[in-house]
Design an enzyme around this catalytic site. Structure first.
Site, PDB file in Angstrom:
ATOM      1  N   CYS A 183      27.417  -0.561 -23.653  1.00  0.00           N
ATOM      2  CA  CYS A 183      27.303   1.021 -23.467  1.00  0.00           C
ATOM      3  C   CYS A 183      28.250   1.537 -24.273  1.00  0.00           C
ATOM      4  O   CYS A 183      29.331   1.400 -24.473  1.00  0.00           O
ATOM      5  CB  CYS A 183      27.625   1.004 -21.798  1.00  0.00           C
ATOM      6  SG  CYS A 183      27.184   2.803 -21.613  1.00  0.00           S
ATOM      7  N   CYS A 233      34.131   5.189 -20.830  1.00  0.00           N
ATOM      8  CA  CYS A 233      34.674   5.233 -19.447  1.00  0.00           C
ATOM      9  C   CYS A 233      35.550   4.148 -19.124  1.00  0.00           C
ATOM     10  O   CYS A 233      35.586   2.984 -19.296  1.00  0.00           O
ATOM     11  CB  CYS A 233      33.564   5.040 -18.314  1.00  0.00           C
ATOM     12  SG  CYS A 233      31.870   6.098 -18.624  1.00  0.00           S
ATOM     13  N   CYS A 249      35.030   0.876 -17.057  1.00  0.00           N
ATOM     14  CA  CYS A 249      33.980   0.343 -16.991  1.00  0.00           C
ATOM     15  C   CYS A 249      33.952  -1.203 -17.852  1.00  0.00           C
ATOM     16  O   CYS A 249      34.204  -1.033 -19.012  1.00  0.00           O
ATOM     17  CB  CYS A 249      32.707   1.039 -17.307  1.00  0.00           C
ATOM     18  SG  CYS A 249      31.036   0.348 -17.054  1.00  0.00           S
ATOM     19  N   CYS A 252      18.536  -0.392  -5.939  1.00  0.00           N
ATOM     20  CA  CYS A 252      18.910   0.695  -6.902  1.00  0.00           C
ATOM     21  C   CYS A 252      19.222  -0.184  -8.265  1.00  0.00           C
ATOM     22  O   CYS A 252      19.829  -1.296  -8.215  1.00  0.00           O
ATOM     23  CB  CYS A 252      20.595   1.204  -6.486  1.00  0.00           C
ATOM     24  SG  CYS A 252      21.199   2.199  -7.700  1.00  0.00           S
ATOM     25  N   CYS A 294      15.925   3.734  -6.289  1.00  0.00           N
ATOM     26  CA  CYS A 294      16.985   4.453  -6.889  1.00  0.00           C
ATOM     27  C   CYS A 294      17.056   3.986  -8.201  1.00  0.00           C
ATOM     28  O   CYS A 294      17.173   2.694  -8.655  1.00  0.00           O
ATOM     29  CB  CYS A 294      18.141   4.443  -6.032  1.00  0.00           C
ATOM     30  SG  CYS A 294      19.783   5.257  -6.715  1.00  0.00           S
ATOM     31  N   CYS A 325      21.854  11.258  -5.722  1.00  0.00           N
ATOM     32  CA  CYS A 325      22.904  10.361  -5.412  1.00  0.00           C
ATOM     33  C   CYS A 325      24.285  10.751  -6.246  1.00  0.00           C
ATOM     34  O   CYS A 325      23.939  10.301  -7.526  1.00  0.00           O
ATOM     35  CB  CYS A 325      22.571   9.000  -5.647  1.00  0.00           C
ATOM     36  SG  CYS A 325      23.800   7.886  -5.004  1.00  0.00           S
ATOM     37  N   ARG A 365      28.266   6.629   1.221  1.00  0.00           N
ATOM     38  CA  ARG A 365      28.118   5.226   0.741  1.00  0.00           C
ATOM     39  C   ARG A 365      29.188   4.562   0.137  1.00  0.00           C
ATOM     40  O   ARG A 365      29.680   5.030  -0.834  1.00  0.00           O
ATOM     41  CB  ARG A 365      26.933   5.586  -0.344  1.00  0.00           C
ATOM     42  CG  ARG A 365      26.104   4.138  -0.568  1.00  0.00           C
ATOM     43  CD  ARG A 365      25.071   4.610  -1.614  1.00  0.00           C
ATOM     44  NE  ARG A 365      24.127   5.603  -1.152  1.00  0.00           N
ATOM     45  CZ  ARG A 365      23.054   4.821  -0.243  1.00  0.00           C
ATOM     46  NH1 ARG A 365      22.916   3.808   0.063  1.00  0.00           N
ATOM     47  NH2 ARG A 365      22.397   5.988   0.192  1.00  0.00           N
TER      48      ARG A 365
HETATM   49  N1  SAM Z   1      25.715   4.213 -16.904  1.00  0.00           N
HETATM   50  C1  SAM Z   1      25.594   5.176 -15.653  1.00  0.00           C
HETATM   51  C2  SAM Z   1      26.265   6.126 -15.447  1.00  0.00           C
HETATM   52  O1  SAM Z   1      27.480   6.147 -15.949  1.00  0.00           O
HETATM   53  O2  SAM Z   1      25.953   7.082 -15.043  1.00  0.00           O
HETATM   54  C3  SAM Z   1      25.283   4.196 -14.313  1.00  0.00           C
HETATM   55  C4  SAM Z   1      26.203   3.067 -14.213  1.00  0.00           C
HETATM   56  S1  SAM Z   1      27.805   3.419 -13.643  1.00  0.00           S
HETATM   57  C5  SAM Z   1      28.278   1.526 -13.591  1.00  0.00           C
HETATM   58  C6  SAM Z   1      27.862   4.014 -11.973  1.00  0.00           C
HETATM   59  C7  SAM Z   1      29.053   4.261 -11.460  1.00  0.00           C
HETATM   60  O3  SAM Z   1      29.784   2.972 -11.071  1.00  0.00           O
HETATM   61  C8  SAM Z   1      30.053   5.166 -12.067  1.00  0.00           C
HETATM   62  O4  SAM Z   1      29.802   6.426 -12.115  1.00  0.00           O
HETATM   63  C9  SAM Z   1      31.320   4.847 -11.558  1.00  0.00           C
HETATM   64  O5  SAM Z   1      31.512   5.604 -10.343  1.00  0.00           O
HETATM   65  C10 SAM Z   1      31.015   3.317 -10.913  1.00  0.00           C
HETATM   66  N2  SAM Z   1      31.776   2.138 -11.331  1.00  0.00           N
HETATM   67  C11 SAM Z   1      31.656   1.715 -12.525  1.00  0.00           C
HETATM   68  N3  SAM Z   1      32.749   0.909 -12.946  1.00  0.00           N
HETATM   69  C12 SAM Z   1      33.537   0.721 -11.818  1.00  0.00           C
HETATM   70  C13 SAM Z   1      34.508  -0.152 -11.433  1.00  0.00           C
HETATM   71  N4  SAM Z   1      35.222  -0.866 -12.384  1.00  0.00           N
HETATM   72  N5  SAM Z   1      35.100   0.062 -10.367  1.00  0.00           N
HETATM   73  C14 SAM Z   1      34.435   1.205  -9.448  1.00  0.00           C
HETATM   74  N6  SAM Z   1      33.596   1.939  -9.774  1.00  0.00           N
HETATM   75  C15 SAM Z   1      32.889   1.600 -10.873  1.00  0.00           C
HETATM   76  C1  DTB Z   2      27.760   3.983  -7.541  1.00  0.00           C
HETATM   77  O1  DTB Z   2      28.282   5.257  -7.591  1.00  0.00           O
HETATM   78  N1  DTB Z   2      28.503   2.725  -7.609  1.00  0.00           N
HETATM   79  C2  DTB Z   2      27.310   1.718  -7.733  1.00  0.00           C
HETATM   80  C3  DTB Z   2      26.138   2.455  -7.995  1.00  0.00           C
HETATM   81  N2  DTB Z   2      26.570   3.774  -8.013  1.00  0.00           N
HETATM   82  C4  DTB Z   2      25.372   2.150  -9.463  1.00  0.00           C
HETATM   83  C5  DTB Z   2      27.843   0.856  -9.053  1.00  0.00           C
HETATM   84  C6  DTB Z   2      29.232   0.331  -8.727  1.00  0.00           C
HETATM   85  C7  DTB Z   2      29.413  -0.671  -9.934  1.00  0.00           C
HETATM   86  C8  DTB Z   2      30.732  -1.146  -9.601  1.00  0.00           C
HETATM   87  C9  DTB Z   2      31.247  -2.015 -11.015  1.00  0.00           C
HETATM   88  C10 DTB Z   2      30.201  -3.144 -11.580  1.00  0.00           C
HETATM   89  O2  DTB Z   2      29.896  -3.974 -10.687  1.00  0.00           O
HETATM   90  O3  DTB Z   2      29.999  -3.120 -12.712  1.00  0.00           O
HETATM   91 FE1  SF4 Z   3      28.333   3.173 -19.686  1.00  0.00          FE
HETATM   92 FE2  SF4 Z   3      29.762   1.938 -17.554  1.00  0.00          FE
HETATM   93 FE3  SF4 Z   3      30.315   4.766 -18.408  1.00  0.00          FE
HETATM   94 FE4  SF4 Z   3      28.001   3.810 -17.182  1.00  0.00          FE
HETATM   95  S1  SF4 Z   3      29.911   3.909 -16.348  1.00  0.00           S
HETATM   96  S2  SF4 Z   3      28.042   5.210 -18.966  1.00  0.00           S
HETATM   97  S3  SF4 Z   3      27.725   1.776 -17.835  1.00  0.00           S
HETATM   98  S4  SF4 Z   3      30.477   2.835 -19.768  1.00  0.00           S
END
Ligand code: SAM
Ligand code: DTB
Ligand code: SF4
Length: 324
Positions: A52, A56, A59, A96, A128, A188, A260
């Site tokens: 990606c 972030c 992530c 989802c 979702c 959501c 959630r």
């Molecule tokens: N790429 C899309 C976005 O950012 O909207 C969707 C996927 S992203 C993984 C969805 C959510 O997962 C993020 O907004 C964040 O709140 C959560 N998330 C991602 N990595 C995480 C982590 N290491 N620990 C907790 N929550 C995480």
């Molecule tokens: C959200 O807020 N939490 C979920 C869902 N929306 C998509 C994702 C959590 C991802 C946690 C980190 C991972 O497993 O990569």
């Molecule tokens: Fe990309 Fe992860 Fe950020 Fe979602 S949370 S936009 S997957 S870097």
């Protein structure tokens, strides 16, 4: 109180109440708006993993971090639907699908996601997606394919946002949220706690979420899962009572929403999860994996729900009719 009269000060006052008073009030509001014996079970699947371009800080999927991750291109529709079927058989009513995209590009990939959405709906499940930024036209196409909800989080306060993500702005998030709402898709939208934000940042996040118009139908509360190789791998863990406060305030301010419990449950004990359910959390992600990080074992979750006298919530009427 309407979304327009809710001030940040009111939210701050609520957030800082004695913890047990706050939980008690949230529990009452929860019971007035929901069946407190029911827990919605949802399952996540990463349909396109890693690579990606967003930065972030938390992530595993960002190219700006160095997490050890197997990248995967967009999965095939049939493979996704097999996973959805398994999730339904295990009691999940919402499926989802997450893609590590900055934004959705029109073309074959998006068309395949539309097929996945149609397929999940045909199984009688709520569908979702979380695919990054969306245009108004793309939101409309997802709606026409039957999408129930779109996940797009505000994640933290506007003030703190730039410390965590620099490749997009808070306004970018709000624009996608508006496109989703205008297309008539349920929103959501929640956040992630434990990024090193202050209590004021958490208050600001909750205030912004509760003053979205319409309010989100679902509010995911993620607790940071510190992933090795990411900028936040060494972030100090958040005090668990701060997490409980956020859940209780979210429930009080957004009485009809599904609150959630999302990422981070693996590191949260049974007692704290039970307190979170009392404070109004009424949905969890089940299955041994979230998108890329581990989640509690399904058997452990079933045992916890049984011990607390909670049962999985049946699919909503509309989803069942769609499958009939
Ligand atoms: N790429 C899309 C976005 O950012 O909207 C969707 C996927 S992203 C993984 C969805 C959510 O997962 C993020 O907004 C964040 O709140 C959560 N998330 C991602 N990595 C995480 C982590 N290491 N620990 C907790 N929550 C995480
Ligand atoms: C959200 O807020 N939490 C979920 C869902 N929306 C998509 C994702 C959590 C991802 C946690 C980190 C991972 O497993 O990569
Ligand atoms: Fe990309 Fe992860 Fe950020 Fe979602 S949370 S936009 S997957 S870097």
């Amino acid at each position: 109180m309407t979304a327009h009269t809710l001030t940040r000060e009111i939210v701050a006052e609520l957030y800082r109440r004695p913890l047990l008073d706050l939980v008690f009030e949230a529990a009452g509001i929860h019971r007035a708006h929901h069946n407190p014996a029911e827990m919605q079970m949802c399952t996540l699947l990463s349909i396109k993993t890693g690579g990606c371009p967003e930065d972030c800080g938390y992530c595993s999927q960002s190219i700006h971090n160095n997490a050890a991750l197997e990248k995967e291109t967009l999965l095939k529709t049939d493979d996704v639907l097999i996973q959805a079927q398994k999730a339904a058989a295990a009691g999940s009513t919402r499926f989802c699908m997450g893609a590590a995209w900055r934004d959705v590009k029109d073309g074959r990939g998006f068309d395949r996601v539309l097929d996945m959405v149609r397929g999940v709906r045909d199984l009688g499940m709520e569908a979702c997606c979380t695919l990054g930024m969306l245009s108004a036209e793309q939101a409309k196409k997802l709606k026409d394919a039957g999408l129930t909800a779109y996940n797009h989080n505000l994640d933290t306060s506007e003030e703190f946002y730039g410390k965590i993500i620099t490749t997009r702005t808070y306004q970018d998030r709000l624009d996608t949220i508006e496109n989703v709402a205008k297309a008539g898709i349920s929103l959501c939208c929640g956040g992630i706690l434990g990024l090193g934000e202050s209590q004021d940042d958490r208050v600001s996040l909750l205030h912004r979420l509760a003053t979205l118009d319409p309010q989100p139908e679902s509010v995911p509360i993620n607790m940071l899962v510190p992933v090795e190789g990411t900028r936040l791998e060494n972030a100090p863990p958040l005090d668990i009572f701060e997490w409980i406060r956020c859940i209780a305030v979210a429930r009080i301010l957004m009485p009809r929403a599904m609150v959630r419990l999302s990422a981070g449950r693996l590191s949260i004990g049974r007692e704290a999860q039970a307190l979170a359910f009392l404070a109004g959390a009424n949905a969890i992600f089940t299955g041994d994996k979230l998108l890329t990080t581990p989640n509690p074992d399904a058997n452990e979750d079933s045992a916890l729900l049984a011990e607390l006298g909670l049962r999985p919530r049946a699919p909503d009427k509309e989803s069942e009719q769609k499958a009939a």
